[in-house]
Design an enzyme around this catalytic site. Structure first.
Site, PDB file in Angstrom:
ATOM      1  N   ASN A   1      -0.282  -7.852  -2.222  1.00 43.19           N
ATOM      2  CA  ASN A   1       1.089  -7.437  -2.528  1.00 43.19           C
ATOM      3  C   ASN A   1       2.045  -8.046  -1.503  1.00 43.19           C
ATOM      4  O   ASN A   1       1.628  -8.819  -0.640  1.00 43.19           O
ATOM      5  CB  ASN A   1       1.201  -5.905  -2.559  1.00 43.19           C
ATOM      6  CG  ASN A   1       0.707  -5.280  -1.267  1.00 43.19           C
ATOM      7  OD1 ASN A   1       1.265  -5.503  -0.201  1.00 43.19           O
ATOM      8  ND2 ASN A   1      -0.360  -4.487  -1.370  1.00 43.19           N
TER       9      ASN A   1
ATOM     10  N   ASP B   1      -4.307  -0.497  -4.930  1.00 40.87           N
ATOM     11  CA  ASP B   1      -4.871   0.632  -5.673  1.00 40.87           C
ATOM     12  C   ASP B   1      -6.160   0.244  -6.392  1.00 40.87           C
ATOM     13  O   ASP B   1      -7.028   1.101  -6.615  1.00 40.87           O
ATOM     14  CB  ASP B   1      -3.860   1.146  -6.701  1.00 40.87           C
ATOM     15  CG  ASP B   1      -2.646   1.784  -6.034  1.00 40.87           C
ATOM     16  OD1 ASP B   1      -2.816   2.434  -4.997  1.00 40.87           O
ATOM     17  OD2 ASP B   1      -1.528   1.611  -6.562  1.00 40.87           O
TER      18      ASP B   1
ATOM     19  N   LYS C   1     -16.250 -20.332  -6.865  1.00 43.02           N
ATOM     20  CA  LYS C   1     -14.906 -20.430  -7.415  1.00 43.02           C
ATOM     21  C   LYS C   1     -14.938 -20.451  -8.944  1.00 43.02           C
ATOM     22  O   LYS C   1     -15.693 -21.212  -9.554  1.00 43.02           O
ATOM     23  CB  LYS C   1     -14.214 -21.695  -6.896  1.00 43.02           C
ATOM     24  CG  LYS C   1     -12.804 -21.874  -7.449  1.00 43.02           C
ATOM     25  CD  LYS C   1     -12.174 -23.176  -6.972  1.00 43.02           C
ATOM     26  CE  LYS C   1     -10.808 -23.373  -7.637  1.00 43.02           C
ATOM     27  NZ  LYS C   1     -10.189 -24.655  -7.238  1.00 43.02           N
TER      28      LYS C   1
ATOM     29  N   PRO D   1     -10.651   3.232  -2.807  1.00 42.46           N
ATOM     30  CA  PRO D   1     -10.542   4.507  -2.095  1.00 42.46           C
ATOM     31  C   PRO D   1      -9.129   4.693  -1.547  1.00 42.46           C
ATOM     32  O   PRO D   1      -8.435   3.715  -1.242  1.00 42.46           O
ATOM     33  CB  PRO D   1     -11.570   4.378  -0.971  1.00 42.46           C
ATOM     34  CG  PRO D   1     -11.721   2.900  -0.763  1.00 42.46           C
ATOM     35  CD  PRO D   1     -11.548   2.286  -2.122  1.00 42.46           C
ATOM     36  N   ASP D   2      -8.697   5.937  -1.438  1.00 40.43           N
ATOM     37  CA  ASP D   2      -7.348   6.273  -0.982  1.00 40.43           C
ATOM     38  C   ASP D   2      -7.417   6.685   0.489  1.00 40.43           C
ATOM     39  O   ASP D   2      -7.823   7.804   0.821  1.00 40.43           O
ATOM     40  CB  ASP D   2      -6.785   7.407  -1.841  1.00 40.43           C
ATOM     41  CG  ASP D   2      -5.311   7.657  -1.586  1.00 40.43           C
ATOM     42  OD1 ASP D   2      -4.879   7.527  -0.425  1.00 40.43           O
ATOM     43  OD2 ASP D   2      -4.596   8.004  -2.542  1.00 40.43           O
TER      44      ASP D   2
ATOM     45  N   PHE E   1       3.831   6.822   3.353  1.00 38.47           N
ATOM     46  CA  PHE E   1       4.965   5.995   2.934  1.00 38.47           C
ATOM     47  C   PHE E   1       4.882   5.809   1.421  1.00 38.47           C
ATOM     48  O   PHE E   1       3.786   5.729   0.859  1.00 38.47           O
ATOM     49  CB  PHE E   1       4.937   4.629   3.628  1.00 38.47           C
ATOM     50  CG  PHE E   1       5.662   4.609   4.943  1.00 38.47           C
ATOM     51  CD1 PHE E   1       6.803   3.837   5.115  1.00 38.47           C
ATOM     52  CD2 PHE E   1       5.216   5.371   6.011  1.00 38.47           C
ATOM     53  CE1 PHE E   1       7.481   3.818   6.311  1.00 38.47           C
ATOM     54  CE2 PHE E   1       5.881   5.371   7.218  1.00 38.47           C
ATOM     55  CZ  PHE E   1       7.031   4.589   7.375  1.00 38.47           C
TER      56      PHE E   1
ATOM     57  N   LYS F   1       4.074  12.780  -4.368  1.00 36.81           N
ATOM     58  CA  LYS F   1       2.977  12.212  -3.570  1.00 36.81           C
ATOM     59  C   LYS F   1       2.715  13.062  -2.340  1.00 36.81           C
ATOM     60  O   LYS F   1       1.556  13.293  -1.969  1.00 36.81           O
ATOM     61  CB  LYS F   1       3.327  10.769  -3.181  1.00 36.81           C
ATOM     62  CG  LYS F   1       2.256  10.057  -2.366  1.00 36.81           C
ATOM     63  CD  LYS F   1       2.679   8.606  -2.104  1.00 36.81           C
ATOM     64  CE  LYS F   1       1.634   7.864  -1.284  1.00 36.81           C
ATOM     65  NZ  LYS F   1       2.024   6.446  -1.048  1.00 36.81           N
TER      66      LYS F   1
ATOM     67  N   LYS G   1      -1.003  14.906  -1.997  1.00 35.96           N
ATOM     68  CA  LYS G   1      -1.903  14.452  -0.931  1.00 35.96           C
ATOM     69  C   LYS G   1      -1.855  15.341   0.301  1.00 35.96           C
ATOM     70  O   LYS G   1      -2.490  15.043   1.310  1.00 35.96           O
ATOM     71  CB  LYS G   1      -1.576  13.001  -0.576  1.00 35.96           C
ATOM     72  CG  LYS G   1      -1.771  12.054  -1.761  1.00 35.96           C
ATOM     73  CD  LYS G   1      -1.682  10.588  -1.377  1.00 35.96           C
ATOM     74  CE  LYS G   1      -1.916   9.713  -2.593  1.00 35.96           C
ATOM     75  NZ  LYS G   1      -1.939   8.267  -2.268  1.00 35.96           N
TER      76      LYS G   1
END
Length: 403
Positions: free
Chosen positions: A210, A280, A290, A306-307, A324, A338, A342
């Site tokens: 990202n 995620d 490749k 996994p979180d 965040f 969130k 959590k």
């Protein structure tokens, strides 16, 4: 703010005209201000302007017989509580990075023990130039020096991009933010920060990632260390200098992020701040060779990662956990949801769809939520926001400790 003795260095750029307003604002805030100008700065604005605004004689030359009769450059270096260079040209940054002392301003910078803040101001092409970025990296590694800016936008030459000096109000805000995070605020506490992106490999040459640059997390790690904490920084792949005094632990994938974070918390952790943009999902299977382009489309099966944040927050010995949330819409609703799901003590949310803020930028604007309240911070530099966040986190975590 507590009154400070601010030595303002002005170098030869068109943004020197903004420095007059900076002096006015510093004086209005109660600071003593003395000004040192380079020869280039005098081509843009006169010393008399700054003498009138500061109420102090302006120094312009290292070889001034009258001023140097009493070793004036050493006196200035000892007098300052804070040195601010605004504007700082590419030439000045190069000389400072390499330790030159060939005029009054660079000599004072070499002789002072005060912190030095550098506010770059130059054309966008000069700012992006490899040599300028190399000098910036050298300056960023110096524990005495912080970089304030630059901003982005339209420039005097007509170009648009990074290189504008921060506005005088923002520079004063940086000084205020630095004072809001005193050296003992987190003394004796252990802080673990996650930062940057993760990379989830598809094959030996491709991966999913990202836009996170890691700048916010690195700024928080630096601010926590400056506030006296022992800091572990679990970092995904970034191109940033390690903040002084911070124990950095590089990782690549989300699984590695979880494992390194869990080990760091096992070692002892009072505060856990999860700024990392963890993927995620990851490819269901890693292809060892490749993948060759053989058709117009390719299907990629993904599985859930996994979180890290939820795992740390769910521990029986969970530290004060701060998350965040980078959102593009309904920021407050998604962030608070969130936080509750959590079981976080605090969450910091920002709208990454706003141009010039968030991912890859040096600036941000955030809203902090906790069960009893909220506070908006910015737009401002990520360093200034980090200082305020550290102050908030220290305050709220200490309240819980006292319950």
């Amino acid at each position: 703010m507590t009154a400070k003795r601010v030595l303002l260095g002005i170098t030869g750029g068109i943004a020197a005209y903004k420095s007059a307003e900076l002096v006015r604002l510093l004086k209005k805030a109660g600071h003593e201000v003395r000004v040192v100008m380079t020869a280039g700065a005098e081509a843009f604005i006169t010393p008399l302007t700054f003498q009138a605004l500061s109420g102090e004689p302006v120094r312009t030359s290292l070889l001034d017989p009258e001023a140097e009769a009493g070793m004036g450059h050493i006196e200035l270096a000892k007098w300052a509580d804070q040195v601010v260079i605004a504007p700082a040209t590419a030439d000045f940054m190069a000389r400072l990075a390499h330790g030159l002392a060939d005029d009054l301003l660079t000599t004072v910078c070499c002789a002072t023990d005060a912190p030095i803040a550098v506010a770059p101001a130059m054309n966008q092409a000069m700012w992006r130039n490899f040599r300028t970025q190399r000098n910036l990296a050298l300056l960023s590694e110096d524990p005495q020096i912080t970089i304030w800016g630059p901003d982005q936008g339209e420039q005097a030459c007509g170009d648009t991009g990074p290189g504008r000096m921060l506005e005088p109000e923002q520079l004063v805000g940086r000084l205020e933010a630095r004072q809001e995070s005193p050296s003992g605020l987190l003394a004796g506490r252990r802080v673990v920060v996650t930062a940057g992106p993760t990379r989830e490999p598809i094959d030996p040459v491709r991966y999913i990632t990202n836009h996170s640059s890691g700048k916010m997390g690195y700024a928080i790690a630096a601010a926590a260390a400056a506030a006296g904490a022992s800091v572990v920084l679990v970092s995904g792949p970034v191109s940033l200098a390690v903040p002084p005094g911070v124990d950095v632990r590089p990782v690549c994938t989300a699984q590695e992020m979880l494992e390194a974070s869990s080990r760091a918390v096992d070692e002892g952790c009072d505060i856990f701040v999860a700024t990392a943009a963890v993927a995620d999902y990851r490819p269901e299977a890693f292809v060892s060779q490749k993948i060759k382009k053989s058709s117009d489309s390719m299907n990629l099966s993904l599985v859930r990662n996994p979180d890290t944040l939820a795992t740390i927050a769910a521990r029986t010995d969970a530290p004060f956990t701060v998350g965040f949330a980078a959102e593009t819409r309904d920021v407050a609703r998604y962030a608070t949801d969130k936080m509750m799901r959590k079981k976080l003590k605090m969450i910091v949310a920002n709208d990454v769809s706003v141009p010039g803020l968030g991912f890859s930028s040096d600036r941000n604007a955030v809203t902090v939520f906790w069960p009893e309240g909220t506070e908006s911070i910015g737009p401002d530099s990520k360093q200034a926001i980090a200082a305020r966040l550290v102050a908030l986190i220290a305050d709220h975590s200490s309240r819980i400790d006292q319950v």
